[in-house]
Write a protein that holds these residues in place. Structure first.
Motif, PDB file in Angstrom:
ATOM      1  N   ASN A 130     -10.781   9.195   6.631  1.00 19.40           N
ATOM      2  CA  ASN A 130     -11.446   9.200   5.290  1.00 19.40           C
ATOM      3  C   ASN A 130     -10.654   9.687   4.242  1.00 19.40           C
ATOM      4  OD1 ASN A 130     -11.532  11.993   5.988  1.00 19.40           O
ATOM      5  ND2 ASN A 130     -13.829  12.107   6.110  1.00 19.40           N
ATOM      6  N   THR A 131      -9.460   9.764   4.325  1.00 21.05           N
ATOM      7  CA  THR A 131      -8.570   9.950   3.305  1.00 21.05           C
ATOM      8  C   THR A 131      -7.520   9.068   3.054  1.00 21.05           C
ATOM      9  OG1 THR A 131      -7.324  11.463   4.898  1.00 21.05           O
ATOM     10  CG2 THR A 131      -9.084  12.657   3.849  1.00 21.05           C
ATOM     11  N   LYS A 132      -6.996   9.126   2.080  1.00 19.41           N
ATOM     12  CA  LYS A 132      -5.859   8.096   1.580  1.00 19.41           C
ATOM     13  C   LYS A 132      -4.470   8.272   2.329  1.00 19.41           C
ATOM     14  CE  LYS A 132      -7.840   6.342  -2.700  1.00 19.41           C
ATOM     15  NZ  LYS A 132      -7.632   6.101  -4.478  1.00 19.41           N
ATOM     16  N   THR A 133      -4.233   9.651   2.439  1.00 20.09           N
ATOM     17  CA  THR A 133      -2.974  10.237   2.762  1.00 20.09           C
ATOM     18  C   THR A 133      -3.567  11.250   3.896  1.00 20.09           C
ATOM     19  OG1 THR A 133      -2.623  11.905   1.341  1.00 20.09           O
ATOM     20  CG2 THR A 133      -1.530   9.533   0.892  1.00 20.09           C
ATOM     21  N   ASN A 169       0.792  -1.138   0.017  1.00 14.82           N
ATOM     22  CA  ASN A 169       0.059   0.126   0.030  1.00 14.82           C
ATOM     23  C   ASN A 169       0.673   1.243   0.130  1.00 14.82           C
ATOM     24  OD1 ASN A 169      -2.235  -1.698  -0.056  1.00 14.82           O
ATOM     25  ND2 ASN A 169      -2.683  -1.343   2.243  1.00 14.82           N
ATOM     26  N   VAL A 228       0.631   7.361   4.843  1.00 12.50           N
ATOM     27  CA  VAL A 228      -0.246   6.762   3.977  1.00 12.50           C
ATOM     28  C   VAL A 228      -1.373   6.090   4.787  1.00 12.50           C
ATOM     29  CG1 VAL A 228      -0.483   4.911   2.129  1.00 12.50           C
ATOM     30  CG2 VAL A 228       1.549   6.496   2.206  1.00 12.50           C
ATOM     31  N   THR A 229      -2.644   6.407   4.945  1.00  9.88           N
ATOM     32  CA  THR A 229      -3.437   5.696   5.861  1.00  9.88           C
ATOM     33  C   THR A 229      -3.757   4.174   5.845  1.00  9.88           C
ATOM     34  OG1 THR A 229      -5.155   6.390   4.416  1.00  9.88           O
ATOM     35  CG2 THR A 229      -4.392   7.961   6.249  1.00  9.88           C
ATOM     36  N   ASN A 230      -3.595   3.559   4.747  1.00  7.13           N
ATOM     37  CA  ASN A 230      -3.919   2.125   4.463  1.00  7.13           C
ATOM     38  C   ASN A 230      -2.801   1.343   4.610  1.00  7.13           C
ATOM     39  OD1 ASN A 230      -2.794   2.682   2.132  1.00  7.13           O
ATOM     40  ND2 ASN A 230      -4.581   1.690   0.871  1.00  7.13           N
ATOM     41  N   ALA A 243       1.016   4.014  -3.087  1.00  7.96           N
ATOM     42  CA  ALA A 243       0.828   5.610  -2.791  1.00  7.96           C
ATOM     43  C   ALA A 243       1.760   6.590  -3.600  1.00  7.96           C
ATOM     44  CB  ALA A 243       1.128   6.139  -1.296  1.00  7.96           C
TER      45      ALA A 243
END
Length: 330
Positions: free
Chosen positions: A139-142, A100, A194-196, A104
């Protein structure tokens, strides 16, 4: 294809290191190599490493986290790896973390970091991460502008080319922050979480307000000394860095007076020693030396020690030799 190497620094935590290594081996996108930097462990870490056929490892004397990451990142860079994924031995990445964080990458030079989440509940952020307290709220990808090295920090070799490696002489506490500011502030390289891409880490247990044992708190020396060098990396203006460091010393002294329950005056006296070494760029202190000096100070009259410490700080700031050393660092 750009190759990825995971770099893990360890000291006397073989069980935790094994957990981290297992997580690296189980990645959905496996790293192309794994490098363990063993900082002179006195448990069975070295013997255990010799039994792991799929890793590289370096044994060296204990030079702290700063010396460990400096060695590991430098080795990875010289051996041609494009991506260097850095972490301590007490954390471990979720199985899809590497995949993941690589996904990114948008082609621009950026400092990427995993989202650092508590090992136990696997939800709470270990440190302040934007406006979020838990990973479930994100609720954001980064999360732009935030990273927590070295806990799943991803360095591209172009960052090493521009910035260099962590300062090996810092030993610990602040080495990662100084390097972070060198990358983000001095070289204007953006940073994001990177949140995921999850990296699990123990909850942060340290608090400045907790009463610490004067005779054994050698880590406090590095915390106080290295803070000046963090400010020098954070602020382009050396005068501003100096002012902020003095404010830090004042605030820390206030915390000692208000929250510490034992040896308040001895602790205030102690703060002047790493401060004097910070102003003179003295990096000679080692944990054994610090412990020995703390023992001596604990047994002696602190009043004389306090006066001598004030004199040392004054000399570091205002004598010609002290001024020369300060000017040499500009």
């Amino acid at each position: 294809m750009e190759k990825v190497i995971a770099v893990v620094v360890t000291y006397n935590r073989q069980a935790l290191l094994s957990e981290c290594l297992t997580a690296l081996r189980n990645q959905t996108r496996k790293p192309d190599a794994i490098l363990i930097v063993n900082n002179g462990s006195t448990d069975n870490t070295e013997q255990w490493l010799q039994q792991q056929p799929d890793i590289h490892f370096i044994n060296q004397k204990n030079v702290g986290s700063s010396g460990g990451f400096s060695t590991g990142i430098n080795w990875a860079y010289k051996n041609g790896y494009s991506w260097i994924w850095c972490m301590d031995d007490d954390g471990y990445p979720k199985e899809d973390a590497l995949n993941n964080i690589l996904e990114a990458d948008d082609g621009t030079l950026k400092l990427y970091n995993c989202a650092v989440v508590e090992k136990e509940n696997k939800k709470s952020f270990v440190w302040k991460t934007g406006e979020f307290k838990t990973i479930d709220e994100v609720n954001t990808k980064t999360i732009e502008g935030i990273g927590h090295p070295f806990n799943g920090t991803m360095l591209h070799r172009r960052i090493i080319e521009r910035v260099g490696v962590p300062q090996p002489k810092f030993f610990l506490w602040g080495d990662e922050t100084e390097y972070y500011y060198r990358i983000v502030k001095q070289n204007q390289i953006p940073v994001c979480t990177v949140t995921n891409s999850i990296h699990y880490h123990p909850a942060s247990a340290f608090s400045y307000k907790q009463d610490w044992d004067y005779k054994t708190a050698w880590k406090m020396y590095f915390y106080v000394r290295n803070r000046l060098h963090i400010h020098n990396a954070k602020f382009s203006n050396k005068v501003l860095a100096f002012i902020n460091y003095c404010c830090f010393l004042t605030a820390f002294a206030g915390i000692v007076l208000v929250y510490q329950k034992t040896d308040k005056l001895k602790k205030l006296n102690f703060l002047l020693w790493p401060a004097a070494d910070a102003f003179t760029n003295n990096f000679n202190a080692t944990p054994p030396l610090i412990l020995e000096k703390l023992k001596i100070k604990a047994e002696n009259n602190y009043n004389n020690g306090f006066v001598n410490s004030i004199k040392n700080v004054w000399a570091a700031l205002f004598t010609p030799a002290g001024m020369v050393k300060k000017m040499q660092t500009r």
